[in-house]
Design a protein around this motif. Structure first.
Motif, mmCIF file in Angstrom:
data_model
loop_
_atom_site.group_PDB
_atom_site.id
_atom_site.type_symbol
_atom_site.label_atom_id
_atom_site.label_comp_id
_atom_site.label_asym_id
_atom_site.label_seq_id
_atom_site.Cartn_x
_atom_site.Cartn_y
_atom_site.Cartn_z
ATOM 1 N N VAL A 45 -38.108 -40.961 -3.033
ATOM 2 C CA VAL A 45 -37.726 -41.139 -4.443
ATOM 3 C C VAL A 45 -37.872 -42.602 -4.844
ATOM 4 N N ILE A 46 -37.411 -43.511 -3.989
ATOM 5 C CA ILE A 46 -37.491 -44.937 -4.297
ATOM 6 C C ILE A 46 -38.939 -45.390 -4.450
ATOM 7 N N VAL A 47 -39.816 -44.854 -3.631
ATOM 8 C CA VAL A 47 -41.220 -45.256 -3.672
ATOM 9 C C VAL A 47 -41.953 -44.612 -4.840
ATOM 10 N N THR A 48 -41.573 -43.399 -5.224
ATOM 11 C CA THR A 48 -42.306 -42.653 -6.247
ATOM 12 C C THR A 48 -41.903 -43.036 -7.656
ATOM 13 N N VAL A 49 -40.643 -43.327 -7.887
ATOM 14 C CA VAL A 49 -40.153 -43.597 -9.249
ATOM 15 C C VAL A 49 -40.924 -44.740 -9.918
ATOM 16 N N PRO A 50 -41.169 -45.889 -9.276
ATOM 17 C CA PRO A 50 -41.940 -46.944 -9.957
ATOM 18 C C PRO A 50 -43.334 -46.495 -10.388
ATOM 19 N N LEU A 51 -43.995 -45.666 -9.583
ATOM 20 C CA LEU A 51 -45.320 -45.188 -9.958
ATOM 21 C C LEU A 51 -45.248 -44.265 -11.168
ATOM 22 N N ILE A 52 -44.232 -43.402 -11.217
ATOM 23 C CA ILE A 52 -44.070 -42.503 -12.360
ATOM 24 C C ILE A 52 -43.807 -43.301 -13.632
#
Length: 296
Positions: free
Chosen positions: A269-276
């Motif tokens: 979640v921590i890694v994916t949220v910035p990309l989203i």
């Protein structure tokens, strides 16, 4: 005169009257249902990852769609192991940022040459770029590892940056070539008439107009390098150079004996949220860059 005024008033009243809503056709309803189904299919894994990250390790397999007793212990465990995850974020940022910058530098010049210059084999060169992007990375993994081991590059940034560029560059060249082809030749010719050299015309006229395409390429290349795992898992052996994709795969649980699903979900979640967030903020630029040259 009175008759004309009355007719105009009737026409205005008819125009301003609320139009009756047309019933939705079966094809339109099916289109909406298909869009909703695709959205649910794409968002369901991320939702399940968020829900699982908020569960206690003992409740990770209860299959509930909403965490009954949400907790942040998984997120605390992600950042609690000697800051290794923070180091992994730093490594991923360095690797992905370097790949993005180098791919843009080489991709812009290569795409401009393919789109603007006339030379033999131009179509063949573009086809070779596409063929390179379709080449399976696992086929060159062993030779690359042996080569980088002889050079002493194992567990270094360049051992991951150079292979990532080889796979990201064809995508950038393809997008930017379409963008440069869509630009009218008259702009560059006008700059040449005003006394600019070819390099000056490219730098002062063409490159500023190509910002949407360059921006789109930068985001896509960054995301591709950020998510890369196979090469990074082989070339990085210590936390000093491991990116987040490798660090997540090597997570341990909160205690010594539990399964690390919760911490892996939290890290995901921590890694994916910035990309989203990045894609949502710049989605219009991404779409305009991808569709450039599609309509003239």
């Amino acid at each position: 005169m009175t008759a004309v005024t009355t007719a105009d008033a009737r026409e205005t009243a008819v125009t301003q009257a609320p139009r009756a809503r047309r019933p939705l056709r079966a094809g339109t309803v099916g289109l909406y249902v298909g869009i909703v189904a695709i959205a649910v299919f794409c968002l369901a894994p991320f939702y399940w990852m968020v829900v699982s990250s908020l569960k206690d390790p003992r409740a990770i397999f209860d299959n509930s769609l909403i965490p009954l007793n949400p907790t942040l212990m998984n997120y605390e465990a992600v950042f609690g192991a000697q800051n290794t995850f923070v180091f992994a974020l730093r490594n991923s940022l360095i690797i992905a940022g370097s790949v993005m910058m180098l791919a843009l530098v080489f991709g812009v010049f290569a795409a401009y040459a393919i789109a603007r210059l006339q030379f033999r084999g131009k179509t063949l060169v573009l086809g070779m770029f596409l063929a390179t992007s379709m080449f399976p990375g696992v086929a060159i993994l062993t030779p690359l590892f042996q080569l980088f081991a002889d050079w002493g590059w194992i567990d270094t940034y360049q051992a991951m940056i150079i292979p990532d560029i080889s796979f990201s560059l064809p995508l950038g060249v393809w997008i930017l070539t379409s963008f440069f082809k869509a630009m009218p030749w008259e702009l560059e010719q006008a700059a040449r008439v005003d006394g600019c050299t070819r390099g000056q015309a490219f730098r002062r006229v063409i490159l500023p107009l190509a910002v949407p395409g360059v921006f789109t390429t930068a985001i896509l290349v960054f995301i591709s390098a950020w998510n890369e795992f196979m090469i990074a898992n082989s070339m990085s052996q210590t936390p000093a150079a491991q990116p987040v994709t490798v660090a997540i795969a090597q997570f341990s649980g909160i205690s010594q004996y539990d399964t690390p699903y919760g911490t892996q979900m939290a890290a995901g979640v921590i890694v994916t949220v910035p990309l989203i967030v990045l894609v949502l903020l710049f989605q219009r630029r991404i779409i305009s860059g991808l569709t450039a040259g599609g309509v003239k």
